[in-house]
Design a protein around this motif. Structure first.
Motif, PDB file in Angstrom:
ATOM      1  N   TYR A   1      -1.829  29.368  28.101  1.00 19.60           N
ATOM      2  CA  TYR A   1      -0.551  29.140  27.631  1.00 19.60           C
ATOM      3  C   TYR A   1      -0.293  27.400  27.602  1.00 19.60           C
ATOM      4  O   TYR A   1       0.697  26.877  27.449  1.00 19.60           O
ATOM      5  N   ASN A   2      -1.375  26.866  27.375  1.00 19.53           N
ATOM      6  CA  ASN A   2      -1.338  25.601  27.148  1.00 19.53           C
ATOM      7  C   ASN A   2      -0.314  24.702  27.969  1.00 19.53           C
ATOM      8  O   ASN A   2       0.422  24.112  27.540  1.00 19.53           O
TER       9      ASN A   2
ATOM     10  N   ILE B   1       0.905  20.755  27.770  1.00 19.09           N
ATOM     11  CA  ILE B   1       1.776  20.473  26.522  1.00 19.09           C
ATOM     12  C   ILE B   1       3.258  20.450  27.496  1.00 19.09           C
ATOM     13  O   ILE B   1       4.145  19.744  27.050  1.00 19.09           O
TER      14      ILE B   1
ATOM     15  N   ARG C   1       3.724  16.839  30.770  1.00 18.19           N
ATOM     16  CA  ARG C   1       2.910  15.638  30.217  1.00 18.19           C
ATOM     17  C   ARG C   1       2.734  14.559  31.243  1.00 18.19           C
ATOM     18  O   ARG C   1       1.825  13.867  30.919  1.00 18.19           O
TER      19      ARG C   1
ATOM     20  N   ASP D   1      10.365   9.083 -10.211  1.00 15.73           N
ATOM     21  CA  ASP D   1      10.405   9.314  -8.869  1.00 15.73           C
ATOM     22  C   ASP D   1       9.255  10.264  -8.326  1.00 15.73           C
ATOM     23  O   ASP D   1       9.396  10.405  -6.941  1.00 15.73           O
ATOM     24  N   ASP D   2       8.373  10.512  -9.194  1.00 18.84           N
ATOM     25  CA  ASP D   2       7.287  11.334  -8.517  1.00 18.84           C
ATOM     26  C   ASP D   2       6.254  10.380  -7.801  1.00 18.84           C
ATOM     27  O   ASP D   2       6.408   9.379  -7.637  1.00 18.84           O
ATOM     28  N   LEU D   3       5.351  11.171  -7.320  1.00 22.72           N
ATOM     29  CA  LEU D   3       4.182  10.341  -6.707  1.00 22.72           C
ATOM     30  C   LEU D   3       3.476   9.633  -7.739  1.00 22.72           C
ATOM     31  O   LEU D   3       3.376  10.320  -8.854  1.00 22.72           O
ATOM     32  N   LEU D   4       3.056   8.406  -7.098  1.00 23.99           N
ATOM     33  CA  LEU D   4       2.538   7.625  -8.315  1.00 23.99           C
ATOM     34  C   LEU D   4       1.063   7.558  -8.282  1.00 23.99           C
ATOM     35  O   LEU D   4       0.371   7.761  -7.186  1.00 23.99           O
ATOM     36  N   THR D   5       0.419   7.741  -9.258  1.00 22.17           N
ATOM     37  CA  THR D   5      -1.067   7.764  -9.608  1.00 22.17           C
ATOM     38  C   THR D   5      -1.470   6.290 -10.132  1.00 22.17           C
ATOM     39  O   THR D   5      -0.655   5.809 -10.677  1.00 22.17           O
TER      40      THR D   5
ATOM     41  N   GLN E   1      -3.076   1.256  -5.423  1.00 21.92           N
ATOM     42  CA  GLN E   1      -3.766   1.361  -4.425  1.00 21.92           C
ATOM     43  C   GLN E   1      -4.907   0.237  -4.121  1.00 21.92           C
ATOM     44  O   GLN E   1      -5.328  -0.225  -3.126  1.00 21.92           O
TER      45      GLN E   1
ATOM     46  N   CYS F   1      -3.006  -2.550  -2.551  1.00 10.76           N
ATOM     47  CA  CYS F   1      -2.649  -2.484  -1.044  1.00 10.76           C
ATOM     48  C   CYS F   1      -4.036  -2.357  -0.337  1.00 10.76           C
ATOM     49  O   CYS F   1      -3.834  -3.217   0.673  1.00 10.76           O
ATOM     50  N   ASP F   2      -5.088  -2.024  -0.796  1.00  9.16           N
ATOM     51  CA  ASP F   2      -6.447  -2.402  -0.146  1.00  9.16           C
ATOM     52  C   ASP F   2      -6.907  -3.710   0.318  1.00  9.16           C
ATOM     53  O   ASP F   2      -7.317  -4.019   0.996  1.00  9.16           O
TER      54      ASP F   2
ATOM     55  N   GLU G   1      -4.558  -5.459   2.436  1.00  4.94           N
ATOM     56  CA  GLU G   1      -4.820  -4.743   4.101  1.00  4.94           C
ATOM     57  C   GLU G   1      -6.312  -5.422   4.546  1.00  4.94           C
ATOM     58  O   GLU G   1      -6.415  -5.606   5.443  1.00  4.94           O
TER      59      GLU G   1
ATOM     60  N   TYR H   1       2.951  -6.266   4.439  1.00  5.48           N
ATOM     61  CA  TYR H   1       3.411  -6.425   2.866  1.00  5.48           C
ATOM     62  C   TYR H   1       4.342  -5.235   2.535  1.00  5.48           C
ATOM     63  O   TYR H   1       4.278  -4.123   3.086  1.00  5.48           O
ATOM     64  N   SER H   2       5.025  -5.230   1.404  1.00  2.00           N
ATOM     65  CA  SER H   2       5.542  -4.078   0.999  1.00  2.00           C
ATOM     66  C   SER H   2       5.715  -3.943  -0.574  1.00  2.00           C
ATOM     67  O   SER H   2       5.898  -5.212  -1.259  1.00  2.00           O
TER      68      SER H   2
END
Lengths: 252, 792
Positions: free
Chosen positions: B449-450, B453, B456, B752-756, B761, B764-765, B768, B775-776
């Protein structure tokens, strides 16, 4: 009769270079037109009677491969690319050819030889194979960021900072590691297709980033409770019909 | 059926069980502890007429024997043994002679017919006549047949001797009546406890004694039963004797007979002491008290070979309290094993010495588990009336003690009483197994029955864990009692006590352990942890123990009440915790190494990633540019030269300084300028660009190759799709200490789509990995389309 030839490249200097090389064989080639993007190329090809196309595969505009696939009568295609595509060597025997930039005269003469040897019409099966291979090698990578609109500005959020997506009626929200909530115009269905493998659809209304699943608990009727590592320990109940997929995704 | 239904049923049962206990607790009164059923194997028989000693018939010598210690001191006593053959008259007057008489075995050989009479006569005391029957005759009184003798021949006629007993204690009036009936044709059977060995018909009046002797081989006792049909008295035709069953017990040896006689007939469970009896004296005993006790112990001990009676100071099993304010004797149960207890005997010091001594002696025998009213209490009476000295163990008592407390004493006693042989004691093991099984089920339920959770809070979980463990301990004890200990029931009040003790102890100590674990983690040294953990655990166990005493038992904890069992359990718990700490130390050691390794690996990985990032100045760009140069060479020499130089500059900037991770804005913008010049060459008139940076930010350092990819993106996704002239503007400014890099272009808006694409990247890397500052990246799709990188 010389071959009716189209040169497709977005860069003028590159087109000039090809034109000058073609100029060495005035009996063989007859330039039917030049295209600097996909749309122009399609217009030219749709006119028909084109025998040879020199095609820069990294050209902007409509995806050049799909233009080729749409064609009923396919011309002989010579792909031009800046990359040294070793994989293309496998197609040397086929009725296709490729040129690596910068193009030198000697290599170009081999292309002419090949055109002479194979002649028309070209081997459609071989072309499709080459297209497939090129598509796979496309350096295009998995999506890495998702836009988050706030008024005029749109923030770009890295996907590895997205904890989970959740749909509520028509709107789709996603939550980031720092607890922000954003909306996206994409539907969960689209997202499921486009998101990289780390994202898992766990229920009708949720997609979860695998990286942020902290605990998993068995729940009633094969469902599961996922506790997410987002600072608030958000609990998400997986759908019964997704149970198998979830289990597989987590090797559990 | 679903698995979970079983679990639910199981817990419902536990719930019911607990309800039962709480209901039972309402009429529970601590002052009047009801006597435990499993403790009551010795019930006192109501005082009966005293037969005055033991007697029996010896098969081999064919003699009767008689022994008694019932001769009173300073009382003129005469014994006469009357039979046809032997006359034994003794008249005593003196003390010492009577003492000699006590426990003397008189061997009496009976005559052909008639009874042996033993007369004991004393001044003020009724004379007693004990009549021993001739083995040729039956002897019985009332309707009860007396189990006395082996019989090898059944008489031709029954001679019934009836002694009518007036039930008052000190008046025994014997009247003897003789009836003679002819008896023939009867059944007799030989039994061993409950099993029938033989059943025969005798057409004469003879019982085959060899059958009995055969049956006795390997046995201590057989029972001969004679079923006599209805007979008619020959002398008086009106008198009849109804059909009767006569029971005669035959023993292989006299010790067996004594033991059998000593313990009452309907004995259901044998409770003789199995471990040393540890006596502690409390209060203010007189010298005489101690002398008496010591004397008794020294008298009893020689007869015991399995256990010992000892006087001790610590962990007693019997406490004798001599005090002026006597309380009722009580029994204190062990905290963890309610079947273990300490008896306390309170003796009134104002009471006479004799009665005190009697009480002590009685208590000793009761503790030994061989208390028998007739043999112990009567002795006390004798003592009270008789000799001013120590009570000696009678011959009977010594025989009984030495045979019961020998290695096979219990099995002999069980055989004699027809009880099943004792099985080896695996109680602790069984208890433990049951407990483990319950724990297993609980864990299963917990995982199924876990429950983690739902609970807690670690504090609630800890308390719950303590409760569960204590309930399991109780439950296993109950199960053990009800399954394996037959005929002994747990009294509700004991369970309630257990409930109180165990839950308090369990929850408290586990809570303490939780705190200790939290504390111990903070200790750096492995060795110190290993020492601190058991010490604190022991301390917390003691504290929990103390709390139980203070609040549950409401009495002060005295050192002496911490008995061996509690210490054993405590020690076991501490040992387990020590072991767990040891394991924990090992694991944390391993973890430490792992962590170091991970840090090292991460550093290496960072380095490798950075290298990879830097290597990513696009080769595609290089080849495309070279292609352009090749093309230009034919057309315009000066433009070719310009482009080749620009390209070499760009690559020098990139290749030569690969080990540098940062550069200034100025350098970065220079690089972008060169890059854009090359691109402009390639795209011709299509491209216009403007670069600007605040003077204040010119020398700021940022990770290399951050602006260029942004510009490259603008060209790739923006300018290249512009019909007409593409414009790129790069602005670097500072706002509230934040560095802002904006790249404007007039191309189509961001999707507006996901950016490729790795451009973003990559940026950002780098930020970081290198600057590690927040940053933004924003973009604006309005009239002034731009992408904006803000580094805080």
């Amino acid at each position: 009769m010389p071959w009716k030839t189209v040169i497709a490249d977005d860069e003028e200097l590159a087109r000039i270079r090809l034109k000058s090389l073609i100029g060495n064989y005035p009996n063989k080639f007859e330039i039917a037109g030049e295209a600097c993007d996909g749309d122009e190329l399609r217009l030219l090809l749709n006119k028909g009677n084109i025998d040879v196309v020199f095609l820069d595969i990294e050209m902007p505009g409509k995806d050049v491969f799909s233009i080729l696939e749409e064609l009923k009568q396919k011309p002989f295609i010579i792909f031009c690319t800046a990359y040294d595509q070793y994989a293309l060597k496998a197609f040397d025997s086929l009725a296709v050819d490729y040129l690596v930039k910068p193009v030198d005269e000697e290599r170009f003469s081999q292309t002419v030889d090949k055109l002479n040897r194979f002649g028309m019409p070209m081997d459609e099966f071989g072309l499709q194979k080459v297209i497939d291979t090129l598509r796979k090698m496309d350096p295009k990578q998995a999506p890495t960021t998702i836009p988050c609109k706030r008024g005029d500005t749109t923030r770009l959020i890295k996907l590895d900072q997205v904890v989970y997506f959740e749909s509520d009626d028509k709107l789709v929200f996603f939550y980031t590691t720092d607890g922000q909530r954003c909306t996206t115009d994409l539907s969960l269905k689209d997202l499921e297709k486009k998101l990289p493998a780390g994202f898992i659809r766990v229920s009708k209304s949720t997609i979860v980033n695998r990286e942020y699943v902290r605990e998993m608990h068995r729940y009633f009727r094969g469902r599961m409770i996922l506790v997410l590592d987002d600072g608030q320990k958000t609990k998400i109940t997986s759908g019964a019909s997704y149970a198998e997929a979830v289990r597989e995704a987590f090797d559990w | 059926m679903n698995k979970s239904v079983h679990y639910r049923a199981f817990f419902f049962l536990i719930y019911l069980l607990l309800n039962y206990y709480s209901a039972a607790s309402q009429d529970f009164n601590d002052n009047k502890l009801p006597k435990l059923i499993f403790d009551s194997s010795f019930t006192y028989n109501p005082p009966r007429w005293y037969s005055g000693g033991s007697y029996g018939y010896n098969l081999s010598t064919k003699t009767w024997w008689y022994t008694s210690s019932d001769f009173y001191y300073n009382v003129p006593t005469y014994i006469y043994l009357k039979s046809n053959v032997i006359q034994h008259n003794t008249v005593t007057t003196s003390h010492s002679e009577v003492e000699k008489l006590n426990d003397t075995i008189f061997s009496l050989r009976p005559g052909k017919l008639g009874n042996i009479e033993i007369g004991i006569n004393g001044h003020n005391y009724p004379s007693r006549v004990i009549t021993l029957p001739d083995p040729w005759f039956f002897w019985f009184h009332g309707l009860e047949s007396q189990p006395i003798m082996p019989l090898y021949r059944f008489p031709e006629e029954i001679v019934g001797i009836t002694i009518d007993v007036l039930k008052s204690h000190n008046q025994i009036e014997g009247r003897m009546r003789h009836y003679i009936y002819p008896v023939k044709n009867f059944f007799y059977s030989i039994e061993d406890g409950n099993t029938l060995i033989a059943r025969e018909f005798s057409s004469t009046n003879i019982v085959d004694v060899s059958q009995i002797e055969t049956a006795l081989i390997g046995r201590k006792k057989v029972i001969l039963k004679i079923e006599i049909p209805t007979v008619l008295a020959p002398d008086s035709s009106e008198r009849t004797i109804g059909s009767r069953l006569y029971t005669i017990r035959v023993y292989s040896d006299s010790a067996s007979m004594l033991v059998d006689k000593y313990f009452i007939d309907n004995l259901t469970e044998i409770k003789i002491a199995k471990s040393n009896i540890r006596i502690r004296i409390q209060g203010k005993p007189t010298e005489e008290d101690i002398k008496f006790l010591k004397n008794q112990i020294s008298q009893i001990n020689p007869h015991l070979s399995t256990i010992r009676i000892k006087l001790v100071d610590n962990s007693p099993s019997l406490v004798i309290v001599y005090s002026e304010k006597p309380r009722e004797s009580k029994r204190t149960y062990n905290l963890f094993f309610p079947t273990i207890y300490v008896d306390s005997l309170f003796l009134d010091t104002k009471m006479g010495q004799f009665s005190r001594n009697n009480s002590v002696r009685h208590m000793l025998f009761e503790t030994l588990g061989v208390s028998n009213y007739e043999y112990v209490v009567r002795k006390d009476l004798a003592y009270v009336y008789g000799k001013q000295g120590n009570i000696m163990c009678s011959r009977e008592e010594s025989i009984v003690l030495s045979s019961v407390f020998s290695s096979d004493g219990e099995s002999v006693l069980r055989e004699l009483k027809g009880l099943p042989p004792v099985s080896p004691d695996f109680s602790i093991v069984v208890c433990l197994l049951i407990g483990l099984f319950l724990l297993f089920i609980t864990m299963e339920v917990y995982h199924f029955y876990n429950l983690t959770i739902f609970f807690r809070s670690p504090i609630i979980r800890t308390a719950l864990c303590g409760l569960i463990v204590s309930q399991l301990a109780i439950l296993s004890f109950i199960l053990y009692q009800s399954i394996f200990v037959k005929g002994q029931d747990m009294e509700p009040h004991i369970l309630i006590k257990m409930e109180m003790y165990f839950s308090t102890f369990g929850v408290l100590s586990i809570f303490f352990f939780y705190l200790i674990d939290k504390l111990v983690v903070k200790v750096r040294s492995n060795w110190l942890r290993l020492i601190i953990n058991p010490i604190l655990s022991g301390l917390s166990l003691f504290l929990s123990y103390l709390v139980i005493y203070l609040f549950v038992r409401s009495e002060w904890l005295k050192w002496i009440t911490i008995d061996v069992n509690a210490l054993t359990i405590g020690f076991a718990i501490i040992l387990v915790r020590f072991y767990l700490q040891l394991e924990d130390n090992k694991i944390s050691g391993l973890l430490m190494e792992k962590e170091l390794e991970l840090v090292k690996q991460k550093e290496l990985k960072n380095r490798a990633e950075l290298n990879a990032l830097h290597a990513r100045i696009n080769p595609h760009f290089l080849y495309n540019s070279l292609n352009s140069i090749a093309s230009l060479a034919m057309i315009d020499a000066s433009r070719t030269e310009k482009m080749a130089l620009a390209l070499s500059k760009l690559f020098r900037y990139n290749v030569n300084r690969q080990s540098e991770l940062f550069s200034t804005i100025r350098e970065e913008l220079e690089m972008v300028q060169i890059y854009l010049e090359i691109e402009k060459e390639r795209f011709g008139e299509k491209l216009n660009f403007f670069l600007s940076a605040d003077e204040s930010v010119q020398d700021k350092r940022i990770p290399r190759f951050i602006i260029q990819p942004l510009v490259e993106n603008s060209i790739k996704h923006g300018i290249s799709r512009v019909v007409g002239v593409g414009i790129i503007k790069v602005n670097v400014t500072e706002e509230r200490g934040n560095l802002i890099i904006e790249v404007h272009d007039n191309g189509p808006g961001f999707p507006d789509d996901l950016l490729t694409g790795y451009g973003l990247q990559n940026i950002c890397d780098k930020i970081e990995l290198l600057s590690k500052r927040p940053y933004s990246i924003n973009f604006n799709n309005g009239d002034d389309k731009h992408i904006r990188l803000e580094i805080m």
